[in-house]
Design a protein around this motif. Structure first.
Motif: not given
Length: 332
Positions: A217, A221, A224-225, A228, A230-231, A233-234
């Motif tokens: 993650g 990064i 991932i950004q 989009t 992020e959710e 990966e979280h």
């Protein structure tokens, strides 16, 4: 999967060879500390039997002394034994910790050098977080196995044998009653350690997955950004973290239950010995001082047994961890 004991012992002995003299010094310290542990209750016996009750002292070099002088000797002996034990404990801890840290450093260096030589195909198939976890955390297993394992077992075995010899000389019948608990304890070890090994393996795997998730993650990064995600990966990270915490909770809860069960078994054995010993004192087969020594040794006797059991469980867990490192080292 845990490593076979013979292979593990061979590997540790090879890694100890460059530090053999440090290891010999540490072993000598263990013998001296065990002897001092055996001496700890005897000043109390001198005071109780030969000062309070006036029983003649069996040692010629103490027999001419008055009760007041004998009391002073007993007190000084007690302080001297504890002071000497404290000095050897400090030096022993320093030697064993320093030796363990050197083994960890060598283990890490060997694994790091091996990782550098492995093919790009290997690295493309492996999670970086998992490899980092093995390199930085799993390598501590050799310190636990070599230092906590070897020296804990050696100390407990020496104390156990020494106490059994002394107890047999005091009252062989009471000693046999004391040792009657051992089959129950050994059976408990055999039954419970299999579960400990399974839980330890699961815990390390879950922690490794967590490290891999965190590394992926953070390392990716930008990607991932850009997409989009992020959710997603979280959520994956939280799921891996929750699974790791649950595995840790199961492992440590079982360890606590294991220790509690062992303590209950030992408390039952102590109660039986106390009753039989009190009967022997009333029948004048033992003096008050001797039963105090016996009870003191009894607590210490079950202590090494408990230490051996806990060390066995610790070794089971660390065998699993060491296997993760050696798995990489075995790869060409």
């Amino acid at each position: 999967m845990a490593l076979p004991f013979l292979r593990l012992a061979r590997y540790i002995l090879l890694r100890l060879r460059p530090y053999r003299w440090r290891f010999v010094i540490a072993v000598v310290q263990v013998f001296v500390m065990s002897a001092l542990e055996l001496l700890k209750p005897w000043p109390l016996k001198i005071v109780v039997d030969h000062v309070f009750t006036g029983i003649p002292v069996p040692w010629p070099w103490l027999s001419p002394l008055t009760a007041q002088t004998l009391l002073l000797v007993g007190c000084l002996m007690l302080v001297f034994v504890y002071a000497l034990l404290g000095v050897f404990t400090i030096t022993s801890n320093y030697v064993t910790i320093a030796l363990g840290q050197r083994l960890v450093n060598d283990f890490r260096a060997e694994l790091h050098a091996h990782l550098q030589r492995l093919s790009l195909a290997f690295h493309s198939r492996r999670e970086v977080g998992d490899l980092l976890y093995r390199l930085t955390t799993d390598t501590f297993a050799i310190q636990t196995l070599a230092m906590n394992g070897i020296f804990s077992v050696l100390t407990s075995a020496i104390l156990l044998l020494g106490m059994i010899v002394v107890l047999l000389r005091l009252d062989w019948q009471l000693t046999l009653v004391s040792l009657g608990i051992m089959p129950v304890l050994m059976g408990s070890i055999s039954w419970l350690t299999r579960r400990i090994t399974t839980l330890a393996t699961d815990m390390r795997l879950k922690e490794s997955v967590l490290w891999s998730s965190a590394q992926r993650g953070i390392g990716a990064i930008r990607v991932i950004q850009a997409f989009t995600t992020e959710e997603d990966e979280h959520r994956q990270f939280v799921a891996a973290s929750t699974a790791s915490l649950d595995a840790n909770l199961r492992f440590y809860t079982f360890q606590t239950l294991y220790t509690t069960f062992i303590n209950l078994v030992m408390a039952g054995g102590t109660a039986v010995v106390l009753w039989v010993g009190a009967m022997h004192v009333l029948a004048r087969q033992l003096t008050v001082g001797e039963i105090l020594v016996f009870l003191s040794y009894l607590a210490s006797l079950y202590g090494p047994l408990n230490a051996l059991m806990q060390t066995w469980g610790l070794i089971q867990g660390r065998r699993v961890i060491a296997a993760r490192v050696l798995e990489i080292l075995d790869m060409a």
